[in-house]
Design a protein around this motif. Structure first.
Motif, PDB file in Angstrom:
ATOM      1  N   LEU A  23      23.310  77.235  60.741  1.00  0.00           N
ATOM      2  CA  LEU A  23      24.505  76.619  61.302  1.00  0.00           C
ATOM      3  C   LEU A  23      25.067  75.673  60.252  1.00  0.00           C
ATOM      4  O   LEU A  23      24.383  74.739  59.832  1.00  0.00           O
ATOM      5  CB  LEU A  23      24.155  75.869  62.581  1.00  0.00           C
ATOM      6  N   LEU A  24      26.291  75.907  59.828  1.00  0.00           N
ATOM      7  CA  LEU A  24      26.896  75.150  58.736  1.00  0.00           C
ATOM      8  C   LEU A  24      28.139  74.422  59.246  1.00  0.00           C
ATOM      9  O   LEU A  24      29.054  75.053  59.778  1.00  0.00           O
ATOM     10  CB  LEU A  24      27.293  76.089  57.598  1.00  0.00           C
ATOM     11  N   VAL A  25      28.149  73.103  59.067  1.00  0.00           N
ATOM     12  CA  VAL A  25      29.309  72.298  59.441  1.00  0.00           C
ATOM     13  C   VAL A  25      29.774  71.562  58.196  1.00  0.00           C
ATOM     14  O   VAL A  25      29.021  70.810  57.583  1.00  0.00           O
ATOM     15  CB  VAL A  25      28.983  71.295  60.572  1.00  0.00           C
ATOM     16  N   PHE A  26      31.015  71.815  57.826  1.00  0.00           N
ATOM     17  CA  PHE A  26      31.621  71.207  56.642  1.00  0.00           C
ATOM     18  C   PHE A  26      32.436  69.989  57.084  1.00  0.00           C
ATOM     19  O   PHE A  26      33.208  70.075  58.044  1.00  0.00           O
ATOM     20  CB  PHE A  26      32.537  72.214  55.939  1.00  0.00           C
ATOM     21  N   THR A  27      32.255  68.886  56.377  1.00  0.00           N
ATOM     22  CA  THR A  27      32.929  67.641  56.762  1.00  0.00           C
ATOM     23  C   THR A  27      33.695  67.055  55.581  1.00  0.00           C
ATOM     24  O   THR A  27      33.382  67.331  54.425  1.00  0.00           O
ATOM     25  CB  THR A  27      31.915  66.591  57.269  1.00  0.00           C
ATOM     26  N   ARG A  28      34.659  66.235  55.919  1.00  0.00           N
ATOM     27  CA  ARG A  28      35.443  65.518  54.912  1.00  0.00           C
ATOM     28  C   ARG A  28      35.340  64.029  55.220  1.00  0.00           C
ATOM     29  O   ARG A  28      35.380  63.627  56.379  1.00  0.00           O
ATOM     30  CB  ARG A  28      36.901  65.976  54.962  1.00  0.00           C
ATOM     31  N   GLY A  48      31.583  54.895  51.650  1.00  0.00           N
ATOM     32  CA  GLY A  48      31.961  54.632  53.035  1.00  0.00           C
ATOM     33  C   GLY A  48      32.856  55.712  53.627  1.00  0.00           C
ATOM     34  O   GLY A  48      32.937  56.823  53.130  1.00  0.00           O
ATOM     35  N   GLY A  49      33.521  55.344  54.711  1.00  0.00           N
ATOM     36  CA  GLY A  49      34.342  56.295  55.444  1.00  0.00           C
ATOM     37  C   GLY A  49      33.522  56.996  56.513  1.00  0.00           C
ATOM     38  O   GLY A  49      32.315  56.778  56.646  1.00  0.00           O
ATOM     39  N   ALA A  50      34.188  57.831  57.270  1.00  0.00           N
ATOM     40  CA  ALA A  50      33.529  58.606  58.323  1.00  0.00           C
ATOM     41  C   ALA A  50      33.597  60.076  57.950  1.00  0.00           C
ATOM     42  O   ALA A  50      34.604  60.556  57.435  1.00  0.00           O
ATOM     43  CB  ALA A  50      34.230  58.363  59.651  1.00  0.00           C
ATOM     44  N   LEU A  51      32.512  60.802  58.212  1.00  0.00           N
ATOM     45  CA  LEU A  51      32.482  62.236  57.947  1.00  0.00           C
ATOM     46  C   LEU A  51      33.033  62.965  59.165  1.00  0.00           C
ATOM     47  O   LEU A  51      32.470  62.892  60.253  1.00  0.00           O
ATOM     48  CB  LEU A  51      31.065  62.687  57.608  1.00  0.00           C
ATOM     49  N   MET A  84      28.326  69.123  53.507  1.00  0.00           N
ATOM     50  CA  MET A  84      28.018  70.215  54.426  1.00  0.00           C
ATOM     51  C   MET A  84      26.668  69.915  55.075  1.00  0.00           C
ATOM     52  O   MET A  84      25.707  69.593  54.384  1.00  0.00           O
ATOM     53  CB  MET A  84      27.930  71.543  53.685  1.00  0.00           C
ATOM     54  N   PHE A  85      26.641  70.030  56.381  1.00  0.00           N
ATOM     55  CA  PHE A  85      25.397  69.840  57.128  1.00  0.00           C
ATOM     56  C   PHE A  85      24.879  71.206  57.571  1.00  0.00           C
ATOM     57  O   PHE A  85      25.657  72.082  57.943  1.00  0.00           O
ATOM     58  CB  PHE A  85      25.629  68.958  58.350  1.00  0.00           C
ATOM     59  N   LEU A 121      19.410  66.653  60.060  1.00  0.00           N
ATOM     60  CA  LEU A 121      20.103  67.784  59.433  1.00  0.00           C
ATOM     61  C   LEU A 121      19.957  67.733  57.916  1.00  0.00           C
ATOM     62  O   LEU A 121      19.873  66.657  57.332  1.00  0.00           O
ATOM     63  CB  LEU A 121      21.594  67.747  59.786  1.00  0.00           C
ATOM     64  N   LEU A 122      19.958  68.894  57.293  1.00  0.00           N
ATOM     65  CA  LEU A 122      20.032  68.949  55.843  1.00  0.00           C
ATOM     66  C   LEU A 122      21.487  68.729  55.460  1.00  0.00           C
ATOM     67  O   LEU A 122      22.397  69.188  56.147  1.00  0.00           O
ATOM     68  CB  LEU A 122      19.550  70.302  55.327  1.00  0.00           C
ATOM     69  N   ALA A 123      21.718  68.030  54.364  1.00  0.00           N
ATOM     70  CA  ALA A 123      23.080  67.739  53.924  1.00  0.00           C
ATOM     71  C   ALA A 123      23.213  68.070  52.441  1.00  0.00           C
ATOM     72  O   ALA A 123      22.303  67.798  51.651  1.00  0.00           O
ATOM     73  CB  ALA A 123      23.415  66.271  54.170  1.00  0.00           C
ATOM     74  N   TYR A 124      24.361  68.645  52.098  1.00  0.00           N
ATOM     75  CA  TYR A 124      24.623  69.046  50.724  1.00  0.00           C
ATOM     76  C   TYR A 124      26.025  68.617  50.310  1.00  0.00           C
ATOM     77  O   TYR A 124      26.976  68.739  51.092  1.00  0.00           O
ATOM     78  CB  TYR A 124      24.513  70.569  50.561  1.00  0.00           C
TER      79      TYR A 124
END
Length: 141
Positions: A23-28, A48-51, A84-85, A121-124
């Motif tokens: 399961l891959l979730v891409f964030t900004r 900082g900031g929010a993903l 990406m999580f 979660l794994l994060a990349y």
């Protein structure tokens, strides 16, 4: 098994006795409208900031050749991303998880990310670096 990078994640998923879905979730990273001047300054320096989730997908391990190919595929969407999580979902009895089950798991994962609960979660990063992010509720973020 300890996952030390995306390749070892794929290897581990392929070695499991039951079929896996990644399961891959891409964030900004985004800055909230009500950010303080200090928060804005840190954000401009890359901190900082929010993903915020911008896209998601599930893949069978055999559908992924490498992290680089995944990044290339993601670029075709036109959505930029900063982190990406990855979560894994196991099937049962030799069967893959159903599409409905996968969709529910992705929605739960997105809510978890939005709530700052990401330590499980794994994060990349887009360059392939695997990072560990603590839960925001731990007060360490």
């Amino acid at each position: 098994m300890i996952v030390t990078g995306f390749k070892s994640l794929l290897d581990a998923a392929r070695q499991q006795p039951e079929p896996q879905r990644l399961l891959l979730v891409f964030t900004r990273a985004e800055l909230p409208d009500n950010a303080t001047a200090e928060q804005r300054a840190k954000f401009e320096q890359g901190e900082g900031g929010a993903l915020v989730p911008v896209m998601y997908v599930d893949k069978k391990p055999d559908e992924l050749q490498s992290f680089e190919k995944l990044v290339e595929e993601s670029r075709h969407t036109g959505q930029g991303w900063d982190m990406m999580f990855v979560g894994c979902m196991s099937g049962q009895g030799g069967r893959e998880p159903s599409d409905d089950t996968v969709q529910q798991a992705l929605e739960t994962m997105i809510m978890s990310i939005q709530g700052g609960a990401v330590a499980h979660l794994l994060a990349y990063r887009p360059d392939g670096e695997q990072v560990w992010l603590p839960d925001q509720s731990e007060g360490l973020a």
